[in-house]
Design a protein around this motif. Sequence first.
Motif, mmCIF file in Angstrom:
data_model
loop_
_atom_site.group_PDB
_atom_site.id
_atom_site.type_symbol
_atom_site.label_atom_id
_atom_site.label_comp_id
_atom_site.label_asym_id
_atom_site.label_seq_id
_atom_site.Cartn_x
_atom_site.Cartn_y
_atom_site.Cartn_z
ATOM 1 N N UNK A 44 0.876 -1.160 0.000
ATOM 2 C CA UNK A 44 0.000 0.000 0.000
ATOM 3 C C UNK A 44 0.920 1.218 0.000
ATOM 4 N N UNK A 45 0.884 1.977 -1.084
ATOM 5 C CA UNK A 45 1.780 3.131 -1.201
ATOM 6 C C UNK A 45 1.351 4.211 -0.210
ATOM 7 N N UNK A 46 2.311 4.715 0.562
ATOM 8 C CA UNK A 46 2.018 5.762 1.547
ATOM 9 C C UNK A 46 2.581 7.114 1.120
ATOM 10 N N UNK A 47 3.810 7.103 0.599
ATOM 11 C CA UNK A 47 4.498 8.332 0.202
ATOM 12 C C UNK A 47 5.331 8.086 -1.033
ATOM 13 N N UNK A 48 5.467 9.095 -1.862
ATOM 14 C CA UNK A 48 6.294 8.963 -3.054
ATOM 15 C C UNK A 48 7.308 10.103 -3.055
ATOM 16 N N UNK A 49 8.572 9.766 -3.264
ATOM 17 C CA UNK A 49 9.639 10.772 -3.243
ATOM 18 C C UNK A 49 10.228 10.943 -4.634
ATOM 19 N N UNK A 50 10.468 12.194 -4.979
ATOM 20 C CA UNK A 50 10.963 12.532 -6.321
ATOM 21 C C UNK A 50 12.219 13.378 -6.215
#
Length: 359
Positions: free
Chosen positions: A180-186
């Motif tokens: 379950x994706x919680x945060x995405x960093x770029x």
Amino acid sequence: MPSRTLEPVQELHDAPLAPLTTFRLGGPATRLVTATTDDEVIAVVREADETGTPLLLIGGGSNLVIGDKGFDGTALVIATEGFSLDGTRLELAAGEVWTDAVARTVESGLAGIECLAGIPGSAGATPIQNVGAYGQEVSATITEVVAYDRRSGETVTLSNEECAFSYRHSRFKSDPERYVVLRVRFALEDAGGLSAPLRYAETARALGVEPGERVPLASARETVLKLRAGKGMVLDPEDHDTWSAGSFFTNPILTDPDFETFRARVRDRLGDGVEPPAYPAGEGRTKTSAAWLIDKAGFTKGYGDGPARISTKHTLALTNRGSATTEDLLALAREVVAGVHEAFGITLVNEPVTVGVSL
Ligand code: EPU
């Protein structure tokens, strides 16, 4: 019934799911919960897993086809918020509205996701199918994805490499029940107010520059929004062409021998001078256009006379004209798949996730 784990979670029973999807289709969920923090998300997922309750995750609902019977289990709306910039590093909570986050990065003068403006849905959904448009894909800028691992019960941080991104695909898509994706960093780029080099011919043409050139960030974003709107790919409640899931099918990737067989079939059917669209897709592979195949198989813009029809602006979008059911939509999708297969020997694969139904 297990006791509630966290009070602030909003909970409804026998709740309609159709309003939560861009198709506005699908029956109700036995239970619908909305989580606004990562801890709430994890608690709801854990509870479902411990009790063996089927779980449906809902972000922006822009890539979901839910069956008319609905979902017998817990539907969890991920409504977490969080946009944080540290220099060129961006972290988004899964529930952030993607297109708004893109607008904020452009306002902050950062390049890398400006061509992904106008894509519906939430930030947390972007790594799942490696969202891409107009020459950019999130796999080029994502550094890490923080996710809850339902197998180990731990929160994990996956590197870009561990996400195993490819065209409209990732580890999350091949193992859909696990994370379950919680945060995405770029990692974005400060190019002094300019965009990343433009990679899509259509965008460069619209801006009057050559592919590979950079343009002011805001112009890149506005041009993409205009192109998308012209194809019915920007949500507008008044316009039934946008009651869709964007592209309904992925662009087929063929091996070189298969592509040659296909080319011969195109010439047979459409005449000697006709060449199908062909884009390089890695060693020994060529990508062709699903929209073109659909069009040339006879399903032109606006095709259909029922409540589910092909968009009047782009053949790759199937749309709900207002009174469709999921069965109407699936009947149209099956007709298109069968027609394209009969005409060109290629089986189109749906891009949106189906729930309780299949093509
Ligand atoms: N075409 C037709 N008829 C149409 C529309 C297009 O024949 O009605 C043909 C044309 O030959 C055109 C070609 O299809 O040159 C490609 O069309 P387009 O540039 O619109 O791109 P696409 O391959 O259909 C992909 C993505 C879109 C993304 C655009 C722009 C997929 C499945 N779709 O569409 O993504 O916005 O490129 O980069 O990869 C989505 O995934 O939901 C989505 C909208």
